[in-house]
Design a protein around this motif. Sequence first.
Motif, short mmCIF file in Angstrom:
data_model
loop_
_atom_site.label_atom_id
_atom_site.label_comp_id
_atom_site.label_asym_id
_atom_site.label_seq_id
_atom_site.Cartn_x
_atom_site.Cartn_y
_atom_site.Cartn_z
N HIS A 47 0.83 -1.20 0.00
CA HIS A 47 0.00 0.00 0.00
C HIS A 47 0.87 1.26 0.00
N GLN A 48 1.97 1.22 0.76
CA GLN A 48 2.87 2.38 0.79
C GLN A 48 3.54 2.59 -0.56
N ALA A 49 3.84 1.51 -1.24
CA ALA A 49 4.42 1.63 -2.58
C ALA A 49 3.45 2.34 -3.51
N HIS A 96 1.98 9.81 -5.61
CA HIS A 96 2.45 11.17 -5.31
C HIS A 96 3.77 11.55 -5.97
N LEU A 97 4.59 10.58 -6.35
CA LEU A 97 5.93 10.92 -6.84
C LEU A 97 6.15 10.67 -8.32
N ASP A 98 5.29 9.87 -8.96
CA ASP A 98 5.49 9.63 -10.39
C ASP A 98 5.38 10.94 -11.17
N VAL A 156 8.01 6.62 -11.55
CA VAL A 156 7.89 5.67 -10.44
C VAL A 156 6.82 4.66 -10.81
N THR A 157 7.22 3.41 -10.94
CA THR A 157 6.29 2.33 -11.31
C THR A 157 6.55 1.12 -10.42
N GLN A 158 5.65 0.17 -10.50
CA GLN A 158 5.83 -1.06 -9.74
C GLN A 158 6.89 -1.91 -10.43
#
Length: 494
Positions: free
Chosen positions: A349-351, A357-359, A370-372
Amino acid sequence: MRPSDDLMSQSPMVTNGTSPPHLSGSDNDAKKVKLEQNSANGPSRVVHIRSLPPDCTEADVVQLGMPYGKMSNVLLLKQKNQAFLEFLDEQAAVTMVSFHQQNPAQIRMKPVYVQFSNHKELKTDQANSFQNATAQAALQAASAVMGGPTEEGQKRTTLRIIVEHLVYPVGIEVLYQIFSKFGKVLKMIIFTKNNSFQALIQMSDPVAANAAKLSLDGQNIYNGCCTLRIDYSKLNNLNVKYNNDKSRDFTNPNLPSGDPGLDQAMPFGAQVPQMSSYGVPSALGAARMMTLNAAAAAGNAVLLVSNLDEQKVTPDALFTLFGVYGDVHRVKILFNKKDNALVQMAEPHQAQLAIAHLDKVKVWGKNIRVTQSKHTLVQMPKEGQPDAGLTKDFTTSPLHRFKRPGSKNCQNIFPPSTVLHLSNIPPNVEEDFITDAFSQHGQVKAFKFFPKDRKMALIQMGSVDEAVTALIAMHNYPLSDTNHLRVSFSKSTI
């Protein structure tokens, strides 16, 4: 009764413990419902309503029909901005259509068109489709309100919510997103009482309030946690003086934000996506929140961060930046591609909060991605293997912001902004010292100590880019032997 898995990605469910009936808002709805043709094309128990606003709910449609008589069915076709409302008595439908031919109807301040349907009745084909749970809740709520005004709650519009098993952030935006599915949310106040997260939510009418209560009581907001317990409040009207992260009047977006300390009751932490200035979740914010459960369900807490400045990036810098949105366990800058890094968060969830917010945020002058990651774990280098300090484990770091589940810090996560919230400032440190230190990382445009607590302050940088750089450089900055500065993004203005 077993709560539903996740309200943030599914339609709200009825609270009878069974799998809820469901009708999607797609074009297939009309095909799945048997609509018996009314060849005479005259009056019908079914009323057709067109040009609905995009945020229209079943409760809104039912509310429109309440003055005319009891209703037996409602079908909302969201993608077509249309609805069908079926009355028990044809005369009720005749009265409704006749009235709105002379007096244009409105739903959520938008004109809508009311006419007889070509269909004589709505019949749900149980073999292919199920009645939408929110529609049933709206009909039950309307029936209760119309049937006996003396029964408790039937004329009440304000709900009291307790969130049990609070593990992930729950704020005004999340609750608005959930409760607005049942009707218009007018006002909201959130607070902590007896060590539990609570909220008061004033809906526009008893139908919406009752429908939300019927559908949501006992449901989970996120998988396996954040369970809603709902009853009626004794308050009929909420007195909201400020629009901030503790209270909101959605009917009056011009209210002041109040003391800047209100939205930063805790010095750092995390909050969910921003509201738009009109008191409605921005499309981007809502879409981002809807992605949280889908990716979190995959169980992956590792992020791939790309387009970094390889001359400036370090594991500690990424630990500090991503630590605003969750507890970072490990960071690995890729040896052969140093503008890429893997960041392992404590929880999936934090990821997802970090992605939200950061991508595409500018860091050191470059818009990072920022991606998974396809990796599920950041491997530490084998003993004796050269790494040049590119991989670091932060599991035991004292700087984690959210180590305690349900921490109040979780109520205060904000997207990157020009204004930074500072805390843990010792009494002997003056404004000039702090502004001089921050001016090494960009232009300082304003500074203000909190009037009631000089340990905290707000500082405004010249741009979001500069604020991000300053947060990375100044978080944990030593102000004395025992005081290290704490820095987070703020939603306040100076």
